[in-house]
Design an enzyme around this catalytic site. Sequence first.
Site, PDB file in Angstrom:
ATOM      1  N   HIS A  59       0.939  -1.164  -0.001  1.00 21.22           N
ATOM      2  CA  HIS A  59       0.093  -0.023   0.052  1.00 21.22           C
ATOM      3  C   HIS A  59       0.880   1.447  -0.082  1.00 21.22           C
ATOM      4  O   HIS A  59       0.344   2.344  -0.271  1.00 21.22           O
ATOM      5  CB  HIS A  59      -1.205  -0.053   1.030  1.00 21.22           C
ATOM      6  CG  HIS A  59      -0.552   0.239   2.461  1.00 21.22           C
ATOM      7  ND1 HIS A  59      -1.268   0.757   3.515  1.00 21.22           N
ATOM      8  CD2 HIS A  59       0.801   0.055   2.917  1.00 21.22           C
ATOM      9  CE1 HIS A  59      -0.609   0.609   4.864  1.00 21.22           C
ATOM     10  NE2 HIS A  59       0.827   0.062   4.191  1.00 21.22           N
ATOM     11  N   HIS A  60       2.152   1.120   0.105  1.00 25.79           N
ATOM     12  CA  HIS A  60       2.866   2.349   0.056  1.00 25.79           C
ATOM     13  C   HIS A  60       3.451   2.712  -1.307  1.00 25.79           C
ATOM     14  O   HIS A  60       4.151   3.577  -1.611  1.00 25.79           O
ATOM     15  CB  HIS A  60       4.152   2.274   1.135  1.00 25.79           C
ATOM     16  CG  HIS A  60       3.703   2.355   2.726  1.00 25.79           C
ATOM     17  ND1 HIS A  60       3.011   3.481   3.125  1.00 25.79           N
ATOM     18  CD2 HIS A  60       3.991   1.742   3.629  1.00 25.79           C
ATOM     19  CE1 HIS A  60       2.745   3.339   4.233  1.00 25.79           C
ATOM     20  NE2 HIS A  60       3.487   2.222   4.726  1.00 25.79           N
ATOM     21  N   ALA A  61       3.579   1.634  -2.188  1.00 29.31           N
ATOM     22  CA  ALA A  61       4.010   1.682  -3.350  1.00 29.31           C
ATOM     23  C   ALA A  61       3.050   2.773  -4.355  1.00 29.31           C
ATOM     24  O   ALA A  61       1.916   2.408  -4.442  1.00 29.31           O
ATOM     25  CB  ALA A  61       4.080   0.430  -4.239  1.00 29.31           C
ATOM     26  N   HIS A  95      -0.460   5.219   6.724  1.00 28.44           N
ATOM     27  CA  HIS A  95      -1.309   5.616   5.883  1.00 28.44           C
ATOM     28  C   HIS A  95      -0.742   5.136   4.427  1.00 28.44           C
ATOM     29  O   HIS A  95       0.287   4.949   4.186  1.00 28.44           O
ATOM     30  CB  HIS A  95      -1.070   7.103   5.536  1.00 28.44           C
ATOM     31  CG  HIS A  95      -2.209   7.442   4.604  1.00 28.44           C
ATOM     32  ND1 HIS A  95      -1.567   8.243   3.782  1.00 28.44           N
ATOM     33  CD2 HIS A  95      -3.493   7.547   4.514  1.00 28.44           C
ATOM     34  CE1 HIS A  95      -2.424   8.879   2.784  1.00 28.44           C
ATOM     35  NE2 HIS A  95      -3.528   8.151   3.155  1.00 28.44           N
ATOM     36  N   ASN A 130      -0.671   5.756   1.448  1.00 29.95           N
ATOM     37  CA  ASN A 130      -0.147   6.668   0.317  1.00 29.95           C
ATOM     38  C   ASN A 130      -0.385   6.484  -0.975  1.00 29.95           C
ATOM     39  O   ASN A 130      -0.915   6.977  -1.677  1.00 29.95           O
ATOM     40  CB  ASN A 130       1.015   7.369   0.615  1.00 29.95           C
ATOM     41  CG  ASN A 130       2.388   6.606   0.895  1.00 29.95           C
ATOM     42  OD1 ASN A 130       2.376   5.641   1.711  1.00 29.95           O
ATOM     43  ND2 ASN A 130       3.083   6.840  -0.371  1.00 29.95           N
TER      44      ASN A 130
END
Length: 722
Positions: free
Chosen positions: A189-191, A232, A234
């Site tokens: 989910h940060h990629a 988060h 992002n």
Amino acid sequence: MAASNGSVTTSLVGHSRPSGALQLKSSSNKPNPLPFVALKTGLCYDVRMRYHAKVVNSQSDYTDPHPEDPRRTYRIYKALSDAGLVSQKGASGNADIESELMQPIPAREATEEEVTLTHSKEHWDFIRSTAAMSNVQLLDETRDGDSVYFNNDSFFCAKLSCGGVIDTCKAVVEQKVKNAMAVVRPPGHHAEPCKPAGFCMFNNVAVASRVILKEYPEQVKKILILDWDIHHGNGTQRAFYSDPNVLYISLHRHDGGKFYPGTPFGDYDKCGEGPGEGRNVNIPWPKAGMRDGDYIYAFQRVVMPIALEFNPDLVILSSGFDAAPGDELGGCFVTPAAYGHMTHMLKSLASGKLAVVLEGGYNLDSIATSALGVVKVLIGDAPLPLTNMYAQHEAVQTVDNVIKMQAQYWRCMKIGRTIKDLPGAPAAERLHDVIRRYQAVQLFTSFSMTALPIFRDRVSRSFEDQVLCTPGFQSTKTIVVIVHDPPQFWAEPDSVTGEISLHETYMLDCCRKYVQWAYERGYGVVDINAPEHYTDQDDEGLNPQAAIQDLCIYVWDNYLELSDAKNFAFISVGDASAGVVYLLGHREVRSRMRTSITFAGKQPLHPIMPIMDEFIIDWYYKNSRVYSYDSATSAGADGGGSGFGAGGNGNSSSDRSSGKGPKKKLGNVIKTEIENINELMNGKFEEVTELLEGELEDSDSESEGEIVQVPERKRVKTQESS
């Protein structure tokens, strides 16, 4: 419809009964009475994802392994196996997981066509290039990257993880399984579309969502992505920030933008843009230590109402377990019971079509027990009882901010109407201005207090009627200065319209009690009110803290310093204390200042900055009392690291009250369990006034003995209060 041996199964996607579905006996002419229950829960797991590992470069790589440990997926699988949900056969990598309760979903490599639905071609090419890099190049890319490491198997594992999530979601959509969990790594989910970050290479959930929307346009028109990883997401937010078909909701530590990924992009006011405006909901926790009650409260107040109104066709859960107890990066305390309850609520959406995808979680024991709690609920077990059901005040305030922001997009969030919706709103008058005029009349009637003129050069015009004084205060020996926020009110709004009945609204103002005490003793009194907002249109951009700082300096320079008074005592209330602390650090006041009392409650504490007087920090610590709610934090203190998942705010109340090092800047902090300012001021009235009388009377004696300067006062005696 297909019949076999008197049993009837229902075709759910135009095919025969899905493989792995349990058969329920029924009369020959009736469909399966419980088609959803008849299906198994899917499980995607592949031991080959452990090939992605940090290149060993030193002995510490063995003794202190990277948080994104290859054992993460295996420990979850082992927990499921130990609980009897799957067999040990799959632990060796065999895709044929034997289980009466769970259906295996083989992982396969995602294709370039699938991945580039979300990521750029350049991003794909870079990750692919790591397969041929030397160890030196891999270490260089790891060093220069954003909290992400690579080895020669990273590209393969990233494709396997992403492809596994795609097929997990497909199995749910096609109802080959009733729901599913993908135990995959590396996480995703940060990629972001153009770069890897935060242990993530391909955004598994974002890619899977794009594939599902493309390949199943009739079955799936809207997707809800719920992200409860402590960080988060992002990358996921950015991928769908302007997409009206994907609702992204994230609960995460934000710490004012200091917690990884360390940007304001995860704050509650980031709601999407263009056609996707209103399709992004951030619930940003302000600190570590969030618990079950906080998450359940957010689910009940925000997540589920908005999700029900959105009415998705598929729910994908970005399920990081780094908010679980024992995770040093997350620093929170969300138990398996809470994860189970939240999963249970999500199962009520999209006709049960729920795909759970592993993201973060770096304590191997915590992620195993947390994932087990989720999978049991997916299969059909009831969630465990909660041991903590009550939200902390920081959670309530955060959720309230989210509700106010999202009210413009979701009917379920709209309690009554906002001021912008009301006719005549531009001409509306803020109640604090009306109340201050009333207070001015009352203080004049009781104590003959009148307004001090404030000439507007730097100070907002909103303060013109906010500074009141007793007659002849400049000629008294002692002046008590009270700097306070506007008075508090108690009211019970109408649950439907949001309207407040004035008949049942009460003003709570303990400052008047302190004014009366000082007036009766013949002290001069200056009362400074610090509104939180400003009336004039040209003052709208004014920072409230900067304004009260300017006002306190103005009153000191133009009135207090020029007075005959030898003794000053300051009482500050709420966030207005920022003005008093600023004054102490920016003017030489020690020769006439006797003590400073602050009723902070749950408001952040403001550290003193010694600009004019290098000894003011020690003086402030010895001659102040700062009554602070036990879990309050200091304004401007480090509330979390800037690196990935840095946890802890490093500013506990016990540290603040110890007087060690930089904590002295916060003053002599007295811990209290009382949150409400008025309750605190009322409860400490006798204690504080007794202290003030002793300090001011001693100072009067010193003045009569011609002691002109008091460089160091004796330390104020303190009493720990609970």
